[in-house]
Scaffold this active site. Structure first.
Site, mmCIF file in Angstrom:
data_model
loop_
_atom_site.group_PDB
_atom_site.id
_atom_site.type_symbol
_atom_site.label_atom_id
_atom_site.label_comp_id
_atom_site.label_asym_id
_atom_site.label_seq_id
_atom_site.Cartn_x
_atom_site.Cartn_y
_atom_site.Cartn_z
ATOM 1 C CE LYS A 170 30.333 -27.603 -57.682
ATOM 2 N NZ LYS A 170 31.432 -26.907 -58.456
ATOM 3 C CE LYS B 203 29.179 -30.029 -61.180
ATOM 4 N NZ LYS B 203 30.375 -29.188 -61.640
#
Length: 308
Positions: A181, A233
């Site tokens: 992320k 992400k």
């Protein structure tokens, strides 16, 4: 002929819809930064979940928007808190017909907007945050979540959550790890969706967008700690990282098509600059082509109708 020989196919079952359940509203409220998306009540979220089942998508990922926040985000594990009540509502509405995933992070619940407890100097205390994540994950499992998704990027979070779930008898509750992320500017519209209190940034614990190998290293750590699925992400601007992760992962790989990706395409479509449906399907296809088995997308329900 193209359809028959296509190398990559996106199926509704591999899509998951991020959705927001909010406290203090009396009906669905459109999110200004995400046109076409809504903050839901515990009643309207049931109808959305039923729609997800009807369209054949695989799951729903719930985020809570509370009215009460404090320094450690204690509403996150309150059985009567908005996220846990939302999980209960969805489980009551659709049972096991839809994978019910819950966001396991404190940023929506802390008054400072960070993903964990803070030290006196204002930095996030990784180790002090871990037991809070464990308590939150167990509360979500009790509420009916099939899957928890720790998104805070604290070192060691997967192992601590797995141990806590197993100790409470929730051995079948899966962990979707936000493994790679990045500290991305594309998260911006999401913060309006959850009424974020964040001041500053999360660069101290989310990854540098310039670092490709780091995404793989973080994923390997989560796999070693027992993650059932791993995630990259954002999705579209990190397809190289997604491909790297898919190459080595022995568990399913997810990718999150984040709020900024959604908002950009919606804005361009609203101005008549692009073919909206073709661009949405193409974006989903590119994410699957790079190696995603599961795609979190705000278009999940709508796209499922086209893909079927």
């Amino acid at each position: 002929m193209r359809r028959m020989v296509a190398e990559t196919r996106v199926a509704p079952a591999q899509l998951m819809l991020p959705a927001f359940v909010a406290e203090g509203i009396d009906g669905p409220r459109e999110i200004t930064t995400l046109p076409g998306q809504y903050q839901h009540t515990t009643e309207s979220i049931k109808k959305l979940a039923e729609q997800c089942v009807e369209t054949g998508i695989g799951g729903i990922d719930l985020f809570g928007v509370p009215t009460r926040k404090d320094e450690i985000g204690s509403e996150a594990w309150n059985p009567e808190g908005i996220l846990n009540k939302g999980i209960e509502a969805v489980r009551d509405a659709v049972g096991d017909d839809l994978v019910i995933c819950a966001d396991t992070c404190l940023d929506e619940f802390t008054d400072h907007g960070h993903c964990g407890a803070l030290r006196p100097d204002g930095t996030v205390d990784n180790d002090a945050t871990l037991p809070l994540y464990a308590e939150m994950a167990v509360s979500q499992a009790r509420a009916g979540a099939h899957m928890v998704s720790p998104s805070g990027m604290m070192d060691g979070q997967i192992a601590v959550i797995r141990d806590a779930l197993d100790a409470e008898g929730f051995t079948d509750v899966s962990i979707l790890a936000y493994s790679a992320k990045y500290a991305s500017a594309f998260f911006g519209p999401f913060r309006g969706a959850v009424n974020s209190s964040l001041k500053g940034d999360r660069k101290a614990y989310q990854q540098d967008p310039a670092n490709r190998r780091e995404g793989l290293r973080e994923t390997l750590l989560d796999l070693a700690e027992g993650a059932d699925l791993v995630m990259v992400k954002p999705a579209s601007h990190y397809l190289d990282v997604l491909s790297d992760v898919a190459e080595i992962s022995q568990v399913p790989v997810a990718a999150y098509q984040v709020s900024g990706e959604y908002a950009m395409l919606e804005a361009a479509a609203a101005n008549g600059w692009i073919d909206r449906q073709r661009c949405i399907v193409e974006s989903l296809t590119s994410i699957a082509r790079a190696g995603a088995d599961v795609i979190l997308s705000y278009w999940a329900v709508e796209a499922a109708g086209w893909l079927r």
